[in-house]
Design a protein around this motif. Structure first.
Motif, PDB file in Angstrom:
ATOM      1  N   ARG A  49       0.808  -1.225   0.000  1.00  0.00           N
ATOM      2  CA  ARG A  49       0.000   0.000   0.000  1.00  0.00           C
ATOM      3  C   ARG A  49       0.839   1.272   0.000  1.00  0.00           C
ATOM      4  NH1 ARG A  49      -4.941  -1.365   4.270  1.00  0.00           N
ATOM      5  NH2 ARG A  49      -5.722  -3.223   3.167  1.00  0.00           N
ATOM      6  N   VAL A  50       2.143   1.134  -0.014  1.00  0.00           N
ATOM      7  CA  VAL A  50       3.007   2.315  -0.054  1.00  0.00           C
ATOM      8  C   VAL A  50       2.939   2.938  -1.441  1.00  0.00           C
ATOM      9  CG1 VAL A  50       5.373   3.168   0.120  1.00  0.00           C
ATOM     10  CG2 VAL A  50       4.561   1.398   1.698  1.00  0.00           C
ATOM     11  N   THR A  51       2.626   4.207  -1.485  1.00  0.00           N
ATOM     12  CA  THR A  51       2.562   4.918  -2.774  1.00  0.00           C
ATOM     13  C   THR A  51       3.634   6.003  -2.810  1.00  0.00           C
ATOM     14  OG1 THR A  51       0.909   6.457  -1.888  1.00  0.00           O
ATOM     15  CG2 THR A  51       0.103   4.480  -3.022  1.00  0.00           C
ATOM     16  N   PHE A  52       4.048   6.330  -4.014  1.00  0.00           N
ATOM     17  CA  PHE A  52       5.102   7.334  -4.194  1.00  0.00           C
ATOM     18  C   PHE A  52       4.531   8.559  -4.908  1.00  0.00           C
ATOM     19  CE2 PHE A  52       8.022   3.446  -4.772  1.00  0.00           C
ATOM     20  CZ  PHE A  52       8.192   3.328  -3.396  1.00  0.00           C
ATOM     21  N   ASP A  53       5.023   9.719  -4.532  1.00  0.00           N
ATOM     22  CA  ASP A  53       4.812  10.927  -5.320  1.00  0.00           C
ATOM     23  C   ASP A  53       5.933  10.934  -6.351  1.00  0.00           C
ATOM     24  OD1 ASP A  53       4.934  13.541  -6.370  1.00  0.00           O
ATOM     25  OD2 ASP A  53       3.973  14.360  -4.584  1.00  0.00           O
ATOM     26  N   LEU A  54       5.630  10.446  -7.542  1.00  0.00           N
ATOM     27  CA  LEU A  54       6.667  10.216  -8.548  1.00  0.00           C
ATOM     28  C   LEU A  54       7.401  11.497  -8.924  1.00  0.00           C
ATOM     29  CD1 LEU A  54       5.003   7.586 -10.922  1.00  0.00           C
ATOM     30  CD2 LEU A  54       6.585   7.238  -9.024  1.00  0.00           C
ATOM     31  N   GLU A  55       6.685  12.606  -8.941  1.00  0.00           N
ATOM     32  CA  GLU A  55       7.331  13.871  -9.304  1.00  0.00           C
ATOM     33  C   GLU A  55       8.388  14.258  -8.267  1.00  0.00           C
ATOM     34  OE1 GLU A  55       6.123  18.534 -10.276  1.00  0.00           O
ATOM     35  OE2 GLU A  55       4.582  16.966 -10.265  1.00  0.00           O
ATOM     36  N   GLU A  56       8.029  14.124  -6.979  1.00  0.00           N
ATOM     37  CA  GLU A  56       8.985  14.451  -5.917  1.00  0.00           C
ATOM     38  C   GLU A  56      10.147  13.463  -5.895  1.00  0.00           C
ATOM     39  OE1 GLU A  56       7.307  14.949  -2.082  1.00  0.00           O
ATOM     40  OE2 GLU A  56       6.057  16.679  -2.648  1.00  0.00           O
ATOM     41  N   LEU A  57       9.849  12.178  -6.117  1.00  0.00           N
ATOM     42  CA  LEU A  57      10.901  11.170  -6.114  1.00  0.00           C
ATOM     43  C   LEU A  57      11.870  11.388  -7.265  1.00  0.00           C
ATOM     44  CD1 LEU A  57      12.194   8.668  -4.937  1.00  0.00           C
ATOM     45  CD2 LEU A  57      10.550   7.262  -6.211  1.00  0.00           C
ATOM     46  N   GLN A  58      11.352  11.728  -8.431  1.00  0.00           N
ATOM     47  CA  GLN A  58      12.224  12.000  -9.578  1.00  0.00           C
ATOM     48  C   GLN A  58      13.122  13.207  -9.314  1.00  0.00           C
ATOM     49  OE1 GLN A  58       9.035  12.150 -12.546  1.00  0.00           O
ATOM     50  NE2 GLN A  58       9.931  10.379 -13.593  1.00  0.00           N
ATOM     51  N   GLU A  59      12.584  14.208  -8.608  1.00  0.00           N
ATOM     52  CA  GLU A  59      13.397  15.369  -8.263  1.00  0.00           C
ATOM     53  C   GLU A  59      14.500  14.980  -7.279  1.00  0.00           C
ATOM     54  OE1 GLU A  59      14.901  19.248  -7.873  1.00  0.00           O
ATOM     55  OE2 GLU A  59      13.756  18.205  -9.444  1.00  0.00           O
ATOM     56  N   ALA A  60      14.148  14.116  -6.309  1.00  0.00           N
ATOM     57  CA  ALA A  60      15.161  13.640  -5.364  1.00  0.00           C
ATOM     58  C   ALA A  60      16.251  12.864  -6.086  1.00  0.00           C
ATOM     59  CB  ALA A  60      14.498  12.764  -4.299  1.00  0.00           C
ATOM     60  N   ILE A  61      15.866  12.021  -7.036  1.00  0.00           N
ATOM     61  CA  ILE A  61      16.848  11.240  -7.798  1.00  0.00           C
ATOM     62  C   ILE A  61      17.747  12.162  -8.607  1.00  0.00           C
ATOM     63  CG2 ILE A  61      17.116   9.542  -9.655  1.00  0.00           C
ATOM     64  CD1 ILE A  61      14.533   8.218  -8.657  1.00  0.00           C
ATOM     65  N   ARG A  62      17.170  13.206  -9.154  1.00  0.00           N
ATOM     66  CA  ARG A  62      17.978  14.168  -9.933  1.00  0.00           C
ATOM     67  C   ARG A  62      19.078  14.785  -9.065  1.00  0.00           C
ATOM     68  NH1 ARG A  62      18.546  19.406 -10.735  1.00  0.00           N
ATOM     69  NH2 ARG A  62      17.000  19.930  -9.127  1.00  0.00           N
ATOM     70  N   ILE A  63      18.725  15.160  -7.818  1.00  0.00           N
ATOM     71  CA  ILE A  63      19.714  15.758  -6.914  1.00  0.00           C
ATOM     72  C   ILE A  63      20.736  14.709  -6.462  1.00  0.00           C
ATOM     73  CG2 ILE A  63      20.044  17.026  -4.754  1.00  0.00           C
ATOM     74  CD1 ILE A  63      17.159  18.014  -5.030  1.00  0.00           C
ATOM     75  N   ILE A  64      20.252  13.494  -6.181  1.00  0.00           N
ATOM     76  CA  ILE A  64      21.159  12.410  -5.781  1.00  0.00           C
ATOM     77  C   ILE A  64      22.177  12.139  -6.883  1.00  0.00           C
ATOM     78  CG2 ILE A  64      21.267   9.916  -5.338  1.00  0.00           C
ATOM     79  CD1 ILE A  64      18.569  10.228  -3.855  1.00  0.00           C
ATOM     80  N   ASP A  65      21.713  12.136  -8.134  1.00  0.00           N
ATOM     81  CA  ASP A  65      22.617  11.862  -9.252  1.00  0.00           C
ATOM     82  C   ASP A  65      23.650  12.967  -9.447  1.00  0.00           C
ATOM     83  OD1 ASP A  65      21.448   9.456  -9.749  1.00  0.00           O
ATOM     84  OD2 ASP A  65      20.255  10.104 -11.468  1.00  0.00           O
ATOM     85  N   LYS A  66      23.363  14.136  -8.907  1.00  0.00           N
ATOM     86  CA  LYS A  66      24.363  15.205  -8.935  1.00  0.00           C
ATOM     87  C   LYS A  66      25.339  15.084  -7.774  1.00  0.00           C
ATOM     88  CE  LYS A  66      22.090  19.038 -11.378  1.00  0.00           C
ATOM     89  NZ  LYS A  66      21.643  20.454 -11.269  1.00  0.00           N
ATOM     90  N   ASP A  67      24.817  14.674  -6.609  1.00  0.00           N
ATOM     91  CA  ASP A  67      25.637  14.656  -5.397  1.00  0.00           C
ATOM     92  C   ASP A  67      26.524  13.426  -5.283  1.00  0.00           C
ATOM     93  OD1 ASP A  67      24.618  17.054  -4.692  1.00  0.00           O
ATOM     94  OD2 ASP A  67      23.549  16.379  -2.896  1.00  0.00           O
ATOM     95  N   VAL A  68      26.028  12.269  -5.682  1.00  0.00           N
ATOM     96  CA  VAL A  68      26.811  11.031  -5.522  1.00  0.00           C
ATOM     97  C   VAL A  68      28.163  11.107  -6.232  1.00  0.00           C
ATOM     98  CG1 VAL A  68      26.897   8.595  -6.183  1.00  0.00           C
ATOM     99  CG2 VAL A  68      24.920   9.475  -4.959  1.00  0.00           C
ATOM    100  N   PRO A  69      28.243  11.592  -7.486  1.00  0.00           N
ATOM    101  CA  PRO A  69      29.563  11.704  -8.117  1.00  0.00           C
ATOM    102  C   PRO A  69      30.496  12.681  -7.403  1.00  0.00           C
ATOM    103  CG  PRO A  69      27.821  11.755  -9.777  1.00  0.00           C
ATOM    104  CD  PRO A  69      27.148  11.892  -8.439  1.00  0.00           C
ATOM    105  N   ARG A  70      29.939  13.579  -6.564  1.00  0.00           N
ATOM    106  CA  ARG A  70      30.765  14.536  -5.832  1.00  0.00           C
ATOM    107  C   ARG A  70      31.294  13.959  -4.520  1.00  0.00           C
ATOM    108  NH1 ARG A  70      26.313  19.377  -6.400  1.00  0.00           N
ATOM    109  NH2 ARG A  70      26.567  19.812  -8.644  1.00  0.00           N
ATOM    110  N   THR A  71      30.830  12.756  -4.144  1.00  0.00           N
ATOM    111  CA  THR A  71      31.335  12.120  -2.934  1.00  0.00           C
ATOM    112  C   THR A  71      32.850  11.954  -3.063  1.00  0.00           C
ATOM    113  OG1 THR A  71      29.252  10.906  -2.772  1.00  0.00           O
ATOM    114  CG2 THR A  71      31.068  10.117  -1.419  1.00  0.00           C
ATOM    115  N   ASP A  72      33.549  12.110  -1.953  1.00  0.00           N
ATOM    116  CA  ASP A  72      35.013  12.132  -1.953  1.00  0.00           C
ATOM    117  C   ASP A  72      35.603  10.832  -2.519  1.00  0.00           C
ATOM    118  OD1 ASP A  72      37.660  12.594  -1.566  1.00  0.00           O
ATOM    119  OD2 ASP A  72      37.537  12.905   0.603  1.00  0.00           O
ATOM    120  N   ARG A  73      36.015  10.854  -3.768  1.00  0.00           N
ATOM    121  CA  ARG A  73      36.574   9.653  -4.410  1.00  0.00           C
ATOM    122  C   ARG A  73      38.030   9.423  -4.052  1.00  0.00           C
ATOM    123  NH1 ARG A  73      34.649  10.502 -10.665  1.00  0.00           N
ATOM    124  NH2 ARG A  73      32.736  11.672 -10.232  1.00  0.00           N
ATOM    125  N   ASP A  74      38.621  10.374  -3.355  1.00  0.00           N
ATOM    126  CA  ASP A  74      40.012  10.184  -2.931  1.00  0.00           C
ATOM    127  C   ASP A  74      40.118   9.234  -1.743  1.00  0.00           C
ATOM    128  OD1 ASP A  74      41.036  11.857  -4.885  1.00  0.00           O
ATOM    129  OD2 ASP A  74      40.822  13.653  -3.632  1.00  0.00           O
TER     130      ASP A  74
END
Length: 472
Positions: A190-215
């Motif tokens: 019964r868990v439902t998602f607000d797809l628009e908000e989730l897609q926005e969160a994924i967009r930000i995550i996809d920007k931030d994850v590559p910035r994680t300290d790779r050193d």
């Protein structure tokens, strides 16, 4: 008292760093992280989905774990605070209890079943958002970041290994897992998602994850694939916690758990438990509350510095919120930052305040059954909102008092705080922060006792006044 400790590391060139002579280093000598060193530096594999060995691993800290594997939470937290953290070899197992992945009352026999249940639930949760948003399953690459292309390759190889593991399970295990999957599907149906908000969160995550300290050694070579593991964890969390979703900084925080636990499932549940308590810090009201508390503490400790830094909207203390939000991750050397994170998370001052509250409760009971007719007003002893991390922050501010007083605007403040990154001495800062906290507690307790004395003295004077009137 917080004992200072140093952790030995293996550097990328394979050389052992010089041993420090500061603090009780002996019990930490010779401890290595679980990494292998080759001619090309530190080699890491991509984190597995689960870490079965964690279910039966013991914690060797004295008096913390009993014969059946139960953990005394109070002793664990007290040990962490008083000994300045735990050794790298103990850290992964300690964090699983410290942050609530495993209940401290669970036994070594119960934990394999608990891990199976958590693993199945996580897989069902992840599969749910992946089926609704198939285009978000893979990180979109623009082809300009060669390291990310390599990370995807290593991640795909890891996925193939995990698939082979699933296919080689016994019939009995597969039947048990199928039942757990059915339970999890019913739970999350019964868990439902607000797809628009989730897609926005994924967009930000996809920007931030590559910035994680790779050193960091954890993300070197094949370990680059861990960036994709981190991404899946963050998206799953955002999908099933829409009231929090994702905010910048969570990638660095979650990365810390992934590095220490080295397991996708263990990281998700430990991170989720941590966020139950601290997710408010990622919201605007939480940000303001943190700055309010730090400003209040600084006002008690140094009114002049407080008046210089705190304006009507407290914008000049914004940099303190970043320190507190990420546990001073960038201000100390990385291994020290990990150690500090577990020290701050043990809530030692909270334990002390609970003990004080118990004593005060006993006092109130005693007064209730005493001959006193008038109740004694409840006085505040220690402000329990002043957590140890606030004293750490105040210590850094006070140690750099002159430099901060010379800052005339926000730009100079930012430049100053940036100059501190990676340069602070953890052992010295811990010692000073503990002394600052102890002095504050002593002063507050003295004020509390003085208040009680004044109130009792007033009542006695009132009694003698009526006694004099009676005989006059």
């Amino acid at each position: 008292m917080i004992a200072s400790c140093d952790e030995s590391h293996v550097e990328g060139n394979g050389k052992k760093p010089p041993e420090s002579t500061n603090g009780p280093v002996g019990k930490f000598k010779g401890m290595k992280c679980s990494i292998s060193v080759g001619s090309n530096g530190i080699c890491r594999s991509v984190a597995p989905v689960i870490s079965p060995a964690s279910t039966c691993a013991r914690i060797s800290l004295p008096g913390v774990m009993d014969a059946e594997g139960r953990v005394d939470e109070s002793r664990l937290r007290t040990h962490i605070f008083k000994n300045g953290g735990v050794s790298p070899d103990e850290r992964g197992q300690v964090w699983r209890f410290l942050f609530g992945m495993y209940c401290c009352s669970s036994t070594a026999l119960e934990r394999p079943l608990l891990l199976e249940q958590m693993a199945v639930r996580y897989q069902v949760m992840k599969r749910k958002w992946q089926q609704l948003l198939p285009g978000a399953v893979r990180l979109r690459l623009n082809g300009t970041d060669a390291e990310l292309l390599t990370a995807v390759k290593f991640f795909d190889q890891r996925q193939d290994r995990e698939l082979n593991k699933q296919q080689n399970l016994s019939d009995e295990t597969q039947e048990r897992l199928s039942f757990l999957q059915l339970q999890a599907q019913v739970l999350f149906e019964r868990v439902t998602f607000d797809l628009e908000e989730l897609q926005e969160a994924i967009r930000i995550i996809d920007k931030d994850v590559p910035r994680t300290d790779r050193d960091l050694p954890y993300y070197r070579n094949e370990g680059l694939g861990n960036l994709l593991v981190l991404r899946d964890i963050l998206i799953t969390y955002a999908a099933f916690h829409p009231e929090v979703s994702y905010a910048q900084g969570m990638n660095d925080l979650c990365s810390r758990f992934l590095e220490v636990l080295d397991s996708e499932v263990d990281t998700y549940w430990s991170f989720s438990c941590y966020m139950e308590k601290f997710s408010k810090d990622f919201r605007a009201d939480g940000l303001y509350r943190k700055m309010e508390l730090e400003a209040a503490l600084l006002k008690e400790l140094d009114p002049q510095l407080h008046s210089h830094l705190v304006t009507d909207n407290m914008e000049r203390l914004t940099f303190c919120h970043r320190w507190l939000l990420l546990g001073f991750q960038r201000e100390f050397e990385h291994s020290d930052a990990l150690r500090l994170f577990e020290i701050l998370s043990c809530d030692h001052l909270e334990l002390i305040s609970q003990q004080v509250d118990c004593v005060r409760y006993q006092e109130r009971l005693a007064r209730k059954h005493s001959l006193e007719e008038e109740p004694v007003a409840d006085l505040h002893a220690v402000n329990t909102d002043f957590t140890f991390e606030l004293f750490m922050c105040a210590t850094i501010l006070l140690e750099n008092r002159d430099a901060l007083l010379s800052c005339k605007n926000e730009v100079q403040l930012i430049q100053f705080t940036s100059s501190l990154q990676g340069k602070l001495d953890l052992n010295a800062t811990l010692k000073k922060a503990e002394e600052l906290m102890r002095n504050y507690c002593k002063s507050s307790s003295w004020d509390y006792l003085s208040g009680l004395y004044r109130m009792r003295k007033t009542k006695e004077d009132h009694f003698f006044y009526h006694l004099r009137n009676l005989f006059s």
